[in-house]
Write an enzyme that holds these catalytic residues in place. Sequence first.
Site, mmCIF file in Angstrom:
data_model
loop_
_atom_site.group_PDB
_atom_site.id
_atom_site.type_symbol
_atom_site.label_atom_id
_atom_site.label_comp_id
_atom_site.label_asym_id
_atom_site.label_seq_id
_atom_site.Cartn_x
_atom_site.Cartn_y
_atom_site.Cartn_z
ATOM 1 N N GLU A 109 0.852 -1.194 0.000
ATOM 2 C CA GLU A 109 0.000 0.000 0.000
ATOM 3 C C GLU A 109 0.888 1.244 0.000
ATOM 4 O OE1 GLU A 109 -2.464 1.498 -0.745
ATOM 5 O OE2 GLU A 109 -4.043 1.478 0.758
ATOM 6 N N ASP A 110 0.390 2.322 -0.575
ATOM 7 C CA ASP A 110 1.153 3.567 -0.558
ATOM 8 C C ASP A 110 1.055 4.260 0.798
ATOM 9 O OD1 ASP A 110 -1.539 4.084 -0.946
ATOM 10 O OD2 ASP A 110 -1.250 5.621 -2.484
ATOM 11 N N ASP A 113 -4.144 5.667 6.161
ATOM 12 C CA ASP A 113 -4.671 6.869 6.795
ATOM 13 C C ASP A 113 -5.663 6.414 7.875
ATOM 14 O OD1 ASP A 113 -5.104 10.018 5.942
ATOM 15 O OD2 ASP A 113 -6.988 9.105 6.512
ATOM 16 N N LYS A 141 -0.116 7.287 8.686
ATOM 17 C CA LYS A 141 -0.495 8.449 9.506
ATOM 18 C C LYS A 141 -1.183 7.920 10.763
ATOM 19 C CE LYS A 141 -1.776 11.267 5.455
ATOM 20 N NZ LYS A 141 -2.923 11.908 4.796
ATOM 21 N N PHE A 162 -1.582 16.068 4.006
ATOM 22 C CA PHE A 162 -1.891 15.466 2.711
ATOM 23 C C PHE A 162 -0.626 15.484 1.859
ATOM 24 C CE2 PHE A 162 -3.375 15.439 -1.688
ATOM 25 C CZ PHE A 162 -4.150 14.284 -1.653
ATOM 26 N N VAL A 163 -0.231 14.325 1.359
ATOM 27 C CA VAL A 163 1.026 14.227 0.605
ATOM 28 C C VAL A 163 0.803 13.710 -0.815
ATOM 29 C CG1 VAL A 163 2.416 13.886 2.698
ATOM 30 C CG2 VAL A 163 1.551 11.901 1.477
ATOM 31 N N ASP A 169 -1.293 10.934 -5.674
ATOM 32 C CA ASP A 169 -1.773 12.039 -6.519
ATOM 33 C C ASP A 169 -2.649 13.032 -5.764
ATOM 34 O OD1 ASP A 169 -4.096 10.325 -6.189
ATOM 35 O OD2 ASP A 169 -4.996 11.493 -7.801
ATOM 36 N N ARG A 175 1.774 12.181 -9.460
ATOM 37 C CA ARG A 175 2.265 10.801 -9.258
ATOM 38 C C ARG A 175 3.706 10.648 -9.722
ATOM 39 N NH1 ARG A 175 -2.222 7.808 -7.763
ATOM 40 N NH2 ARG A 175 -4.173 8.240 -8.849
#
Length: 187
Positions: A109-110, A113, A141, A162-163, A169, A175
Site C-alpha cells: 500500500e502507498d 490513513d 499516519k 496530505f502528501v 496524486d 504521481r
Amino acid sequence: MVAALTSESVRLADLQFEPFIGEEEIRGRVTSMAAAINTWDLGPDPLMISVLNGSFIFAADLMRALPFTCEIAFIQLQSYDGTRSKGEIVMEGARLGVPVKGRDILIVEDIVDSGLTMYYLIRELQKRRPSSIRVVTLLHKPEMQEFPITLDLVGFTIPPDFVVGYGLDYRGLGRNLRGLYRKTGEF
Ligand code: 5GP
C-alpha cells in the site's frame, strides 16, 4: 512544464506542495524494507498485491529490490475524494486473476490513513483462505487511524498532512514526482 524534476515547491491544480521526503531517502528506505521482508518466513513464490493507483511506483521499486522470486497482482480500491477520505470503499477491477488460497500474501500500500482500505481488503482476502497476509505500507499516519489493522512494515510514519508524489496524486496529478511533497496552501 516538468514539475517532476524540481526540488522546489510545486503547484498541482489549486494546491501548493513543499518538498517533504526526498528521492534518495525513499530509495534507501525501500532497500531496507526489502531487506526486512527477506528475513520473513515466506513460502515459495509469495504474492504481492499492489493497491492501485497510488502504490504502483512503490510496488515496482520494492519488487525489484527483493532478492527472491515473487508474483504481483493489482487491485483497485478507492476511499479518497480529493484530499479527504470518503469513508467507504469503491472496489474496481476486483478480480485479481491469480490464486490466493494457501499462499503468503504481501499487501503493498502507498499510505495508511484511517485504515479503512486495509481493513476492508484484509477481510476480503481472508475469505480466499491464504496461508498468511502481511501489510507493507510506504507511509502511515497513525494519528488518523480508526480501523484495527496490523501493519507489518512501515516505510515512514508521518503527521496527518496530505502528501503527493512517488505514486500518490492530487486530482490525478503529482504521481510522477520523484520525492514526496506535502500540502502547504490553497489558491
Ligand atoms: P484509508 O482507507 O487508510 O483512510 O486511506 C488510504 C487511501 O487513501 C490511500 O491508499 C490513498 O489512496 C488515500 N490517501 C490517504 N492519505 C493520503 C494522502 O496524504 N495523499 C494522497 N494522495 N492519498 C492519500
